[in-house]
Motif scaffolding. Sequence first.
Motif, mmCIF file in Angstrom:
data_model
loop_
_atom_site.group_PDB
_atom_site.id
_atom_site.type_symbol
_atom_site.label_atom_id
_atom_site.label_comp_id
_atom_site.label_asym_id
_atom_site.label_seq_id
_atom_site.Cartn_x
_atom_site.Cartn_y
_atom_site.Cartn_z
ATOM 1 N N ASP A 214 0.832 -1.194 0.000
ATOM 2 C CA ASP A 214 0.000 0.000 0.000
ATOM 3 C C ASP A 214 0.873 1.253 0.000
ATOM 4 O OD1 ASP A 214 0.958 0.273 2.580
ATOM 5 O OD2 ASP A 214 -0.920 -0.330 3.548
ATOM 6 N N GLU A 215 0.238 2.424 0.166
ATOM 7 C CA GLU A 215 0.964 3.683 0.098
ATOM 8 C C GLU A 215 2.012 3.811 1.202
ATOM 9 O OE1 GLU A 215 -2.201 3.256 -0.072
ATOM 10 O OE2 GLU A 215 -2.724 3.915 -2.109
ATOM 11 N N GLN A 216 1.810 3.125 2.320
ATOM 12 C CA GLN A 216 2.754 3.175 3.427
ATOM 13 C C GLN A 216 3.849 2.114 3.322
ATOM 14 O OE1 GLN A 216 -0.778 3.341 4.064
ATOM 15 N NE2 GLN A 216 -0.411 5.536 3.909
ATOM 16 N N GLY A 217 3.797 1.315 2.259
ATOM 17 C CA GLY A 217 4.795 0.283 2.077
ATOM 18 C C GLY A 217 4.467 -1.021 2.766
ATOM 19 N N THR A 218 3.258 -1.122 3.326
ATOM 20 C CA THR A 218 2.844 -2.346 4.006
ATOM 21 C C THR A 218 2.366 -3.373 2.989
ATOM 22 O OG1 THR A 218 2.166 -1.077 5.946
ATOM 23 C CG2 THR A 218 1.310 -3.326 5.747
ATOM 24 N N LEU A 219 2.830 -4.602 3.127
ATOM 25 C CA LEU A 219 2.455 -5.659 2.199
ATOM 26 C C LEU A 219 0.958 -5.909 2.243
ATOM 27 C CD1 LEU A 219 3.466 -7.897 0.226
ATOM 28 C CD2 LEU A 219 3.560 -9.411 2.214
ATOM 29 N N LEU A 220 0.341 -5.932 1.080
ATOM 30 C CA LEU A 220 -1.079 -6.255 0.968
ATOM 31 C C LEU A 220 -1.225 -7.766 0.866
ATOM 32 C CD1 LEU A 220 -2.095 -3.485 -1.596
ATOM 33 C CD2 LEU A 220 -2.648 -3.535 0.846
ATOM 34 N N ARG A 221 -1.936 -8.347 1.794
ATOM 35 C CA ARG A 221 -2.064 -9.806 1.828
ATOM 36 C C ARG A 221 -3.062 -10.330 0.809
ATOM 37 N NH1 ARG A 221 2.331 -11.918 4.185
ATOM 38 N NH2 ARG A 221 2.728 -11.036 6.249
ATOM 39 N N GLN A 222 -4.109 -9.559 0.530
ATOM 40 C CA GLN A 222 -5.166 -10.087 -0.340
ATOM 41 C C GLN A 222 -5.827 -8.958 -1.110
ATOM 42 O OE1 GLN A 222 -7.830 -12.860 1.542
ATOM 43 N NE2 GLN A 222 -9.510 -12.369 0.167
#
Length: 437
Positions: A214-222
């Motif tokens: 996402d925009e914060q660099g957090t991995l999107l799981r699904q």
Amino acid sequence: MDTRFPFVDWFRNASPYINAHRGRTFVILIEGEAMASGHGEQLIQDLALLHTLGVRLVVAFGIRPQVQAALNAAGVEPARVDGRWVADSAVMTHVEQVASHQRLWLEARLSLGLPSSPLHGVELSVVSGNLVTAKPLGVREGVDFDHSGEVRRVRATAIKELLAQGSLVLLPPLGFSSTGEVFDLDAAEIAQHAAVALKADKLILLGDSEGLADEQGTLLRQLTPAEAEPRLAAAAPGSELARHLSAAASAARQGVARTHLLCWRDHDALLGELFTRDGVGTMITEHRYEQLRPATLNDVGGLLELLEPLERRGMLVARSRERLEHEIDDYLVIERDGMVIGCAALHVFVDTTVGELACVAVHASYQGGERGERLVEAIERRARQRGLSELFVLTTHTAHWFVERGFKSASLEELPTLKRETYNHARKSKVLVKILG
């Protein structure tokens, strides 16, 4: 409890997934960059392990960097359109040579059985052949793509027969026409068509990125294919991201239950995605119309409708609308196309590290699809996130079901004081406890 062998705990936790994957069909894409960078050996060992665990494997492989290196050495500069080269006769000569060399290398490594090698004792038959038929891209926007092609059909029946015989099927990035021509194909497109034609349980795309963030660099799981669409539109034409997102979204829309975007740079990505609860990459699936999420006040009506038949049969304690509204933050629900078809709650007791798994329910029309397991796993994750070390459940009808999922019989005295004091002796509910690792 500490163990001298940490892998033993991992193996125990992986056992449900080992059982679930046995006999399933996975289509796996390995991009050429993985082989060119020296990561091929580890991936081959992981493929062999999956084979020994009973997974039916179809492996598509790319060769782009190897072909580019061969073209550079020969002084050939191919024309490119939207990130794809035009495979004229000069380019096609190198494509065929590199594809043949890469296929032979893979077959040789998958045959390695020396006592000192990880594949010792593994008898793995590897089969390739004219399993993908192709058609030419033809002339597009005034450009004749010559021997650059696209998939016409994957010979699913032939591949299924090979898988049933215990073979691993290799699909090089080539296709063959009814006129006897050979075409250069995109490996991601081959993997997508193979997964759809075989009705594969998973399509796994191993690329340079660990997934989508996402925009914060957090991995999107699904993500759903619709949610992935803006990212596909923004991706550079012909880039790995564009090719992988297109393949994953198309496969998901055409019935492949789960597609996974993983990074070949991660030594543990393939096995970590398949044999751990949370996985390591991004999954794209169409099944977001059925999603597990925290409950809101808007779900109270649906919860009442779901729970009433079970309360009437004495399987659950009756819960009023007021109680559900008061405790709504404790609940998770499975919503399917606007309907609440499952729920579970986590009640936390103040000044303890103990939680109660409560109100596990799945609509009668949707039982048998592992939804109960998903709810319990999600509650366990929530409990761990809140620092709890133990879960207990009270049940009158489903004690064996919980025992099969790691709960053990316990006494009333093991419950938190508040729960012990409010225990309904008339119901004679069994007490089961699970220690959270």
